[in-house]
Design a protein around this motif. Sequence first.
Motif, PDB file in Angstrom:
ATOM      1  N   THR A 119       0.844  -1.195   0.000  1.00  0.00           N
ATOM      2  CA  THR A 119       0.000   0.000   0.000  1.00  0.00           C
ATOM      3  C   THR A 119       0.878   1.243   0.000  1.00  0.00           C
ATOM      4  OG1 THR A 119      -1.785  -1.148   1.174  1.00  0.00           O
ATOM      5  CG2 THR A 119      -1.782   1.255   1.278  1.00  0.00           C
ATOM      6  N   ILE A 120       1.910   1.230   0.838  1.00  0.00           N
ATOM      7  CA  ILE A 120       2.839   2.361   0.890  1.00  0.00           C
ATOM      8  C   ILE A 120       3.591   2.526  -0.425  1.00  0.00           C
ATOM      9  CG2 ILE A 120       4.982   3.152   1.996  1.00  0.00           C
ATOM     10  CD1 ILE A 120       3.928   1.961   4.618  1.00  0.00           C
ATOM     11  N   LEU A 121       3.814   1.423  -1.134  1.00  0.00           N
ATOM     12  CA  LEU A 121       4.597   1.489  -2.386  1.00  0.00           C
ATOM     13  C   LEU A 121       3.821   2.053  -3.575  1.00  0.00           C
ATOM     14  CD1 LEU A 121       6.608  -1.877  -2.293  1.00  0.00           C
ATOM     15  CD2 LEU A 121       7.528   0.447  -2.119  1.00  0.00           C
ATOM     16  N   ILE A 122       2.506   2.099  -3.495  1.00  0.00           N
ATOM     17  CA  ILE A 122       1.714   2.545  -4.657  1.00  0.00           C
ATOM     18  C   ILE A 122       2.117   3.944  -5.145  1.00  0.00           C
ATOM     19  CG2 ILE A 122      -0.613   3.291  -5.348  1.00  0.00           C
ATOM     20  CD1 ILE A 122      -1.697   0.766  -4.057  1.00  0.00           C
ATOM     21  N   PRO A 123       2.255   4.967  -4.275  1.00  0.00           N
ATOM     22  CA  PRO A 123       2.678   6.287  -4.778  1.00  0.00           C
ATOM     23  C   PRO A 123       4.046   6.266  -5.447  1.00  0.00           C
ATOM     24  CG  PRO A 123       1.739   6.478  -2.576  1.00  0.00           C
ATOM     25  CD  PRO A 123       1.923   5.013  -2.836  1.00  0.00           C
ATOM     26  N   TRP A 188     -11.300  13.352   1.003  1.00  0.00           N
ATOM     27  CA  TRP A 188     -10.910  14.603   1.658  1.00  0.00           C
ATOM     28  C   TRP A 188      -9.412  14.841   1.517  1.00  0.00           C
ATOM     29  CZ3 TRP A 188      -7.586  14.883   5.928  1.00  0.00           C
ATOM     30  CH2 TRP A 188      -7.402  16.189   6.452  1.00  0.00           C
ATOM     31  N   LEU A 189      -8.617  13.812   1.794  1.00  0.00           N
ATOM     32  CA  LEU A 189      -7.172  13.957   1.752  1.00  0.00           C
ATOM     33  C   LEU A 189      -6.687  14.264   0.339  1.00  0.00           C
ATOM     34  CD1 LEU A 189      -4.916  13.804   3.838  1.00  0.00           C
ATOM     35  CD2 LEU A 189      -4.596  11.396   3.258  1.00  0.00           C
ATOM     36  N   SER A 190      -7.348  13.654  -0.651  1.00  0.00           N
ATOM     37  CA  SER A 190      -6.957  13.904  -2.046  1.00  0.00           C
ATOM     38  C   SER A 190      -7.206  15.349  -2.449  1.00  0.00           C
ATOM     39  CB  SER A 190      -7.732  12.972  -2.981  1.00  0.00           C
ATOM     40  OG  SER A 190      -7.410  11.620  -2.736  1.00  0.00           O
ATOM     41  N   GLY A 191      -8.169  15.993  -1.789  1.00  0.00           N
ATOM     42  CA  GLY A 191      -8.479  17.377  -2.118  1.00  0.00           C
ATOM     43  C   GLY A 191      -7.677  18.394  -1.337  1.00  0.00           C
ATOM     44  N   THR A 192      -6.767  17.933  -0.462  1.00  0.00           N
ATOM     45  CA  THR A 192      -5.927  18.852   0.311  1.00  0.00           C
ATOM     46  C   THR A 192      -4.566  19.010  -0.363  1.00  0.00           C
ATOM     47  OG1 THR A 192      -4.909  17.126   1.689  1.00  0.00           O
ATOM     48  CG2 THR A 192      -7.043  18.021   2.416  1.00  0.00           C
ATOM     49  N   SER A 193      -3.729  19.835   0.229  1.00  0.00           N
ATOM     50  CA  SER A 193      -2.394  20.051  -0.332  1.00  0.00           C
ATOM     51  C   SER A 193      -1.506  18.813  -0.189  1.00  0.00           C
ATOM     52  CB  SER A 193      -1.723  21.254   0.348  1.00  0.00           C
ATOM     53  OG  SER A 193      -1.625  21.041   1.736  1.00  0.00           O
ATOM     54  N   LEU A 194      -1.841  17.923   0.754  1.00  0.00           N
ATOM     55  CA  LEU A 194      -1.070  16.686   0.881  1.00  0.00           C
ATOM     56  C   LEU A 194      -1.288  15.785  -0.325  1.00  0.00           C
ATOM     57  CD1 LEU A 194      -1.624  15.810   4.659  1.00  0.00           C
ATOM     58  CD2 LEU A 194       0.462  16.680   3.589  1.00  0.00           C
ATOM     59  N   GLY A 195      -2.535  15.702  -0.790  1.00  0.00           N
ATOM     60  CA  GLY A 195      -2.837  14.933  -1.990  1.00  0.00           C
ATOM     61  C   GLY A 195      -3.029  13.451  -1.731  1.00  0.00           C
ATOM     62  N   TRP A 196      -3.380  12.748  -2.804  1.00  0.00           N
ATOM     63  CA  TRP A 196      -3.758  11.332  -2.725  1.00  0.00           C
ATOM     64  C   TRP A 196      -2.666  10.400  -2.183  1.00  0.00           C
ATOM     65  CZ3 TRP A 196      -0.670   8.140  -5.509  1.00  0.00           C
ATOM     66  CH2 TRP A 196       0.029   8.691  -6.588  1.00  0.00           C
ATOM     67  N   PRO A 197      -1.345  10.686  -2.355  1.00  0.00           N
ATOM     68  CA  PRO A 197      -0.354   9.701  -1.862  1.00  0.00           C
ATOM     69  C   PRO A 197      -0.467   9.410  -0.377  1.00  0.00           C
ATOM     70  CG  PRO A 197       0.694  11.243  -3.371  1.00  0.00           C
ATOM     71  CD  PRO A 197      -0.668  11.781  -3.098  1.00  0.00           C
ATOM     72  N   TYR A 198      -0.885  10.408   0.418  1.00  0.00           N
ATOM     73  CA  TYR A 198      -0.918  10.201   1.865  1.00  0.00           C
ATOM     74  C   TYR A 198      -2.024   9.248   2.301  1.00  0.00           C
ATOM     75  CZ  TYR A 198       2.850  13.350   2.993  1.00  0.00           C
ATOM     76  OH  TYR A 198       4.102  13.908   3.110  1.00  0.00           O
ATOM     77  N   ALA A 199      -3.046   9.070   1.476  1.00  0.00           N
ATOM     78  CA  ALA A 199      -4.072   8.080   1.793  1.00  0.00           C
ATOM     79  C   ALA A 199      -3.455   6.684   1.845  1.00  0.00           C
ATOM     80  CB  ALA A 199      -5.194   8.132   0.769  1.00  0.00           C
ATOM     81  N   PHE A 200      -2.493   6.441   0.968  1.00  0.00           N
ATOM     82  CA  PHE A 200      -1.822   5.137   0.933  1.00  0.00           C
ATOM     83  C   PHE A 200      -0.785   5.020   2.052  1.00  0.00           C
ATOM     84  CE2 PHE A 200      -3.312   6.010  -3.380  1.00  0.00           C
ATOM     85  CZ  PHE A 200      -4.044   4.857  -3.623  1.00  0.00           C
ATOM     86  N   TYR A 201      -0.072   6.104   2.322  1.00  0.00           N
ATOM     87  CA  TYR A 201       0.915   6.059   3.400  1.00  0.00           C
ATOM     88  C   TYR A 201       0.252   5.753   4.750  1.00  0.00           C
ATOM     89  CZ  TYR A 201       3.918   8.548   0.043  1.00  0.00           C
ATOM     90  OH  TYR A 201       4.640   8.923  -1.059  1.00  0.00           O
TER      91      TYR A 201
END
Length: 488
Positions: A119-123, A188-201
């Motif tokens: 899961t962490i490797l996806i980004p 929600w996370l995908s719409g923030t400045s962090l972006g979609w990668p953090y959902a996987f992290y």
Amino acid sequence: MGLNPKRSSSEDGVPNMVDLVRPDFLYGARHTQAILLFLLITISYGMRVNLSVGIVAMTDPDASPNPDVPTYSWDDTNVILSSFFWGYVIPQIPAGQLAKEYGPKWFLAGSSAVGAAFTILIPFAAPLGSWAVILCRVIQGLSQGFIYPSCHNLLSKWTPLEERSRLSTFVYAGGPFGTVLALPFSGWLSGTSLGWPYAFYIYGVLGFLWTGMWIFLGENSPADCNSINPIEKKYIEVSVGHSKHLSPPPTPWKPIFTSLPMIALIIAHSGQDWGFSTLLTNIPTYMENVLNVDIKSNGLLSAGPYFAFWVLSFVFSAITDYVISKKYVSTVVARKVANSIGVFVPAAALTALGLISNLDFDVSAITILLLFIAVGVNACCYCGYQVNHMDLSPIHSGTLMGISNGISNIFAIIAPLILQFIVTDEKNPLQWATIFYISSGVYIGTNIFYIIFGSGEIQPWNDVNYKTTHNRNIEKVMDTSSVITYRC
């Protein structure tokens, strides 16, 4: 705390031995195991479904206000979404066998750890191309393929018959609960400045944390648990008839695959997975393209039906356990009625979804309501086919789950791929209507077969010595004077 001294009797006046050893304390080791399994499935489903929202953000340059969050132009998103199941179907039957022979504890620990890592490797894989994301998803599927057969093996040993629907439903309700959390959170996370990668992290880290908890607290059976109260241990083992000192019998492959009740269970499971996976992987896409819902609202609204599923699963399981324990209906009738409610009502809702696609006025509110019904009422299936493996064969329940889950998830692969051929224009509601009609027909046809040929009784091929062993366990507590003296 000690035993419940209440003496209930069966219909023929013989004392009910399970009641004689039922503990009077409300929380025990079996509940700890159930909570751990619930958390595992919650986190695992989060890993499984966050890509359903994440894929929208991964291909939309405007999803995040941070221009540094990468996006990609992929034309095989449905293939990416279905690739999880390519790996998921492979280990199902071996997982059930391995859990029966060696115990599921360390297989669950390994499954969680491997799933978390990929899961962490996806980004990190996404910049290499969609094929790299597909590879990560396949390995995620391979690791999670051990979860359901292993959980079924554990539940068959840890859940007394009188609590089977409730505890099993609680554990497997981690699926919709994980979906409820993951879809809005990822949106929600995908719409923030962090972006979609953090959902996987974040989900990867949660997976590693669960692995650590399970290593210290998880147990293969009451017989292996040193911290369990002896009263609770006796209660569970008398109810389910398991013993640490009994070697599991060989798996009766031919009788299993030629058993009509088992075939009916497989077909019911396959029909459920067809409809459920179609909605699970595509509701966010449908919300965005047909209902024009933005990415943040998309996650919240996409999760809503699964919140209804989660809540209703407890209602249905309590009712099912009650009618079975009170002997208002037989186990098989309860399973078939529950399964029928769980698929016939959603089938009607999906048909209605298809019909209103032809209307010229705005039907967004009605569409969302029907999606809530189609997904939410489907929770009743958790009291139907989902626990039926343990009814048919307590000893081989993990293997049976591996068989039915492996076969049924082939349809979870096919359904999204068929959608890719039919829905060539994702903004065309009439093309989506065809998908809803197909899912409705699959629901109805497979459940009719289950109604005709399903069973709730222990099958002869479970083990010729099973009933004898179970009776011997009951005889061990016939001296109730010594049993009642136990205290914790």
